[in-house]
Design a protein around this motif. Structure first.
Motif, PDB file in Angstrom:
ATOM      1  N   THR A 160     -12.343  10.633 -48.682  1.00 26.23           N
ATOM      2  CA  THR A 160     -11.354  11.487 -48.012  1.00 26.23           C
ATOM      3  C   THR A 160     -10.427  10.681 -47.097  1.00 26.23           C
ATOM      4  O   THR A 160      -9.205  10.740 -47.256  1.00 26.23           O
ATOM      5  N   PRO A 161     -10.946   9.895 -46.138  1.00 25.51           N
ATOM      6  CA  PRO A 161     -10.015   9.066 -45.352  1.00 25.51           C
ATOM      7  C   PRO A 161      -9.381   7.952 -46.174  1.00 25.51           C
ATOM      8  O   PRO A 161      -8.237   7.554 -45.921  1.00 25.51           O
ATOM      9  N   LEU A 162     -10.111   7.442 -47.168  1.00 25.09           N
ATOM     10  CA  LEU A 162      -9.562   6.383 -48.009  1.00 25.09           C
ATOM     11  C   LEU A 162      -8.362   6.891 -48.795  1.00 25.09           C
ATOM     12  O   LEU A 162      -7.408   6.147 -49.056  1.00 25.09           O
ATOM     13  N   ASN A 163      -8.416   8.167 -49.186  1.00 30.17           N
ATOM     14  CA  ASN A 163      -7.280   8.764 -49.880  1.00 30.17           C
ATOM     15  C   ASN A 163      -6.030   8.711 -49.009  1.00 30.17           C
ATOM     16  O   ASN A 163      -4.919   8.443 -49.490  1.00 30.17           O
ATOM     17  N   GLY A 164      -6.217   8.963 -47.705  1.00 30.21           N
ATOM     18  CA  GLY A 164      -5.081   8.883 -46.801  1.00 30.21           C
ATOM     19  C   GLY A 164      -4.525   7.472 -46.716  1.00 30.21           C
ATOM     20  O   GLY A 164      -3.308   7.267 -46.761  1.00 30.21           O
ATOM     21  N   VAL A 165      -5.421   6.488 -46.611  1.00 33.24           N
ATOM     22  CA  VAL A 165      -4.982   5.095 -46.511  1.00 33.24           C
ATOM     23  C   VAL A 165      -4.222   4.667 -47.766  1.00 33.24           C
ATOM     24  O   VAL A 165      -3.084   4.186 -47.714  1.00 33.24           O
ATOM     25  N   ILE A 166      -4.849   4.853 -48.927  1.00 40.86           N
ATOM     26  CA  ILE A 166      -4.243   4.387 -50.174  1.00 40.86           C
ATOM     27  C   ILE A 166      -2.995   5.196 -50.508  1.00 40.86           C
ATOM     28  O   ILE A 166      -1.965   4.654 -50.928  1.00 40.86           O
ATOM     29  N   GLY A 167      -3.079   6.523 -50.322  1.00 39.39           N
ATOM     30  CA  GLY A 167      -1.934   7.362 -50.670  1.00 39.39           C
ATOM     31  C   GLY A 167      -0.713   7.092 -49.809  1.00 39.39           C
ATOM     32  O   GLY A 167       0.413   6.973 -50.314  1.00 39.39           O
ATOM     33  N   VAL A 168      -0.915   7.004 -48.500  1.00 40.69           N
ATOM     34  CA  VAL A 168       0.220   6.769 -47.596  1.00 40.69           C
ATOM     35  C   VAL A 168       0.806   5.376 -47.818  1.00 40.69           C
ATOM     36  O   VAL A 168       2.031   5.202 -47.856  1.00 40.69           O
ATOM     37  N   ALA A 171       2.824   5.422 -50.938  1.00 42.26           N
ATOM     38  CA  ALA A 171       4.126   6.052 -50.706  1.00 42.26           C
ATOM     39  C   ALA A 171       5.036   5.130 -49.899  1.00 42.26           C
ATOM     40  O   ALA A 171       6.241   5.015 -50.169  1.00 42.26           O
ATOM     41  N   LEU A 172       4.462   4.441 -48.915  1.00 43.78           N
ATOM     42  CA  LEU A 172       5.242   3.531 -48.081  1.00 43.78           C
ATOM     43  C   LEU A 172       5.799   2.364 -48.893  1.00 43.78           C
ATOM     44  O   LEU A 172       6.915   1.888 -48.639  1.00 43.78           O
ATOM     45  N   SER A 173       5.025   1.917 -49.878  1.00 40.94           N
ATOM     46  CA  SER A 173       5.464   0.773 -50.687  1.00 40.94           C
ATOM     47  C   SER A 173       6.703   1.082 -51.508  1.00 40.94           C
ATOM     48  O   SER A 173       7.381   0.164 -51.981  1.00 40.94           O
ATOM     49  N   HIS A 174       7.005   2.377 -51.706  1.00 39.02           N
ATOM     50  CA  HIS A 174       8.178   2.769 -52.485  1.00 39.02           C
ATOM     51  C   HIS A 174       9.400   3.018 -51.594  1.00 39.02           C
ATOM     52  O   HIS A 174      10.410   3.556 -52.063  1.00 39.02           O
ATOM     53  N   THR A 175       9.318   2.664 -50.323  1.00 32.57           N
ATOM     54  CA  THR A 175      10.454   2.807 -49.419  1.00 32.57           C
ATOM     55  C   THR A 175      11.076   1.439 -49.151  1.00 32.57           C
ATOM     56  O   THR A 175      10.545   0.398 -49.556  1.00 32.57           O
ATOM     57  N   ASP A 176      12.216   1.429 -48.453  1.00 42.80           N
ATOM     58  CA  ASP A 176      12.873   0.164 -48.121  1.00 42.80           C
ATOM     59  C   ASP A 176      12.086  -0.544 -47.025  1.00 42.80           C
ATOM     60  O   ASP A 176      11.890  -0.008 -45.929  1.00 42.80           O
ATOM     61  N   LEU A 177      11.629  -1.749 -47.327  1.00 39.59           N
ATOM     62  CA  LEU A 177      10.819  -2.520 -46.381  1.00 39.59           C
ATOM     63  C   LEU A 177      11.367  -3.931 -46.264  1.00 39.59           C
ATOM     64  O   LEU A 177      11.958  -4.473 -47.216  1.00 39.59           O
ATOM     65  N   THR A 178      11.151  -4.531 -45.113  1.00 40.09           N
ATOM     66  CA  THR A 178      11.483  -5.942 -44.955  1.00 40.09           C
ATOM     67  C   THR A 178      10.426  -6.774 -45.685  1.00 40.09           C
ATOM     68  O   THR A 178       9.317  -6.270 -45.977  1.00 40.09           O
ATOM     69  N   VAL A 422       0.107  13.945 -50.572  1.00 42.32           N
ATOM     70  CA  VAL A 422       0.689  14.653 -51.728  1.00 42.32           C
ATOM     71  C   VAL A 422       2.133  15.032 -51.440  1.00 42.32           C
ATOM     72  O   VAL A 422       3.011  14.916 -52.316  1.00 42.32           O
ATOM     73  N   GLN A 423       2.402  15.501 -50.233  1.00 42.45           N
ATOM     74  CA  GLN A 423       3.770  15.881 -49.878  1.00 42.45           C
ATOM     75  C   GLN A 423       4.725  14.698 -50.001  1.00 42.45           C
ATOM     76  O   GLN A 423       5.839  14.831 -50.515  1.00 42.45           O
ATOM     77  N   LEU A 424       4.304  13.528 -49.540  1.00 45.05           N
ATOM     78  CA  LEU A 424       5.150  12.339 -49.623  1.00 45.05           C
ATOM     79  C   LEU A 424       5.420  11.946 -51.075  1.00 45.05           C
ATOM     80  O   LEU A 424       6.550  11.588 -51.434  1.00 45.05           O
ATOM     81  N   ILE A 425       4.367  12.004 -51.899  1.00 41.08           N
ATOM     82  CA  ILE A 425       4.531  11.619 -53.305  1.00 41.08           C
ATOM     83  C   ILE A 425       5.466  12.580 -54.029  1.00 41.08           C
ATOM     84  O   ILE A 425       6.391  12.170 -54.746  1.00 41.08           O
TER      85      ILE A 425
END
Length: 531
Positions: A160-168, A171-178, A422-425
């Motif tokens: 359950t918490p791991l889902n939050g770590v991996i999922g977020v 999702a973050l990896s698909h945004t603009d990052l330095t 899920v909302q972010l994805i």
């Protein structure tokens, strides 16, 4: 009563009988058909404390444990009704010692004329040992089930918490990052994936030990089963500066019958190990399918993973498939791991009727080869003819089957982090998401408005996902004009029986947590394509 009462033919026979009775360590007895004892051996006093003169002329059944009376009487009747040439009757019962305790005796008896001749052996220690073994086995089964239940619960709580770590992070990896941020995200992703794999390995070992690991035979496309694994490990290999080579035979495609999940698991483990143990050089995978000579025989799938890594000598190679073992302590320190992966791979491959072998040279690398018999579910010609239609019909996963509008999704999950994942994805895909906190709220929302898809957590307060899914199917049955809405179970309960429970409740698909954008969108695409 004298020994001569046994009616010997002469004095010599009487002496033989007397000697036989006196030297026997077993308990000898001769009794009349009415149950009265004619003669017993002195060993009765040694074992049960009763002197022969105390027993002669007395009914033998008076010493039997009350709980054994019925069974003993049945054996007595069987002895008395058989002839002298029939098979000897055997049974075990308990006799009272002179001190009031009881001993277990194992009997062999036969009727000759109007008397019963029996011999018994003290089986108290053996019976006690057998009972202790039965009790120990029962206790071990209870403990094993408790361990399995504990691991299943811990898996849920960890996932359950791991889902939050991996999922977020996904999702973050698909945004603009330095570049620095992307590096940090990659490190978190890798750690989360490692932790998820360890949880899965421990669960698999538990199921293997309990004999509960099952292979699911169903149709699957070979390319879809292996391509995702190959793409993921290609990225990891290139991130280490390794060349990554893929060789695919001309017939290594099409629909087969087998457990694609377990095949992917084996391939992913072998490729992951190859990347981990290779510091420079290359990692390669070869996929071949040998067609059978007979039409009703299985094809032979070969998966070969080769690397230019550390390699192992023959003595180390012999240890690779042992549970909780790696080639040596140095490798454990340098590369980490539990030593479960290859053991699990071997168990899975053997359960599917195949075999796994390894050829390795220290300092030059290793080659793991898996050979697995698989039946085709359709011919290659039929598969090739339908491939374009199947590909065109898949559609975008966040569109309805007509492709005219974005999906309206009902999400039921009691954990805020899981909701946000899920909302972010789905937000990145333009889907409309309505979020509720438990199964009861999900059922109310479903009944009040149309949805294209339901994403349902399994374990929730008030009403769990299984009950909510059954409620949704019941509502659909009562309102047939509404049609059937696909339900995907998103659950940290990842064991086989959880998936079976989800399907039995009416879910179309079970996607285990932790989820990623790829796994969620693939699941949505699968159920929407068949909607």
């Amino acid at each position: 009563m004298a020994y001569e009462s046994l009616r010997p033919a002469d004095d010599g026979d009487a002496q033989v009988i007397r000697t036989f009775f006196e030297v026997s360590l077993d308990l000898l007895v001769v009794r009349e058909l009415d149950g009265r004892v004619v003669r017993v051996s002195p060993s009765w006093e040694t074992v049960l404390g009763w002197r022969p003169e105390e027993m002669e002329g007395q009914p033998l059944l008076r010493l039997i444990h009350p709980e054994d009376h019925v069974a003993t009487l049945g054996s007595v009747v069987e002895v008395e009704t058989r002839g002298p040439t029939d098979q000897v009757v055997g049974f075990i019962n308990r006799y009272r010692h002179k001190d009031g305790s009881y001993r277990s005796l194992e009997w062999r008896a036969r009727r000759v004329g109007d008397r019963i001749y029996g011999v018994a052996r003290d089986a108290t220690a053996r019976v006690a040992a057998e009972l202790a073994l039965i009790e120990a086995k029962a206790a071990a089964e209870v403990a094993n089930q408790a361990k399995t239940d504990f691991l299943a619960n811990m898996s849920h709580e960890i996932r359950t918490p791991l889902n939050g770590v991996i999922g977020v992070i996904d999702a973050l990896s698909h945004t603009d990052l330095t570049p620095a941020q992307r590096e940090m995200v990659a490190l978190v992703q890798g750690s989360g994936e490692t932790l998820e794999r360890l949880v899965s390995d421990i669960l698999d070992v538990s199921k293997i030990e309990a004999g509960q690991l099952e292979v699911e035979i169903r149709p699957f496309a070979l390319e879809a089963a292996v391509d995702g694994v190959i793409d993921t490990l290609r990225h990891q290999a290139r991130a280490k500066g390794l060349a990554f080579d893929v060789a695919r035979g001309a017939t290594a495609r099409g629909q087969f019958l087998g457990d694609c999940t377990r095949i992917r698991q084996v391939l992913a483990n072998l490729l992951s190990n190859a990347v981990k143990f290779t510091a420079s050089g290359s990692v390669g995978v070869r996929i071949e399918v040998a067609e059978p000579e007979a039409a009703d025989a299985p094809a032979l799938l070969t998966l070969e993973v080769q690397d230019t890594g550390v390699g192992f000598d023959p003595q180390q190679t012999a240890m690779l498939f042992q549970r909780f073992s790696q080639a040596d302590a140095t490798i454990t320190r340098r590369f980490g791991g539990t030593g479960l992966g290859l053991s699990i791979c071997q168990s899975l491959i053997e359960m599917m009727g195949g075999r796994i072998t390894v050829d390795s040279t220290p300092g030059q690398g290793s080659r793991f080869t898996v050979e697995l018999p698989l039946m085709r579910s359709e011919s290659l010609a039929a598969y090739d003819a339908g491939l374009a239609a199947r590909t065109a019909g898949a559609g975008r996963p966040t569109r309805d089957p007509t492709g005219q509008r974005v999906l309206r999704v009902l999400l039921a999950d009691d954990h805020p982090t899981n909701q946000r994942v899920v909302q972010l994805i789905l937000a990145a895909q333009g889907a409309e998401v309505v979020t509720v906190n438990d199964g009861a709220e999900a059922l109310t929302a479903f009944e009040s408005g149309p949805f294209d898809l339901v994403l349902m957590d399994m374990q929730m307060p008030v009403m769990d996902g299984l009950a909510a899914t059954r409620g949704i199917r019941a509502h659909e049955a009562a309102t047939p004009a509404r049609g059937r809405t696909p339900v995907v179970m998103l659950s940290a309960n990842a064991m086989a029986h959880h998936r079976d429970d989800a399907v039995a409740a009416g879910a179309d698909l079970h996607v285990p947590k932790p989820i990623t954008a790829a796994s969620l969108l693939a699941g949505i695409g699968l159920v929407m394509a068949s909607a």
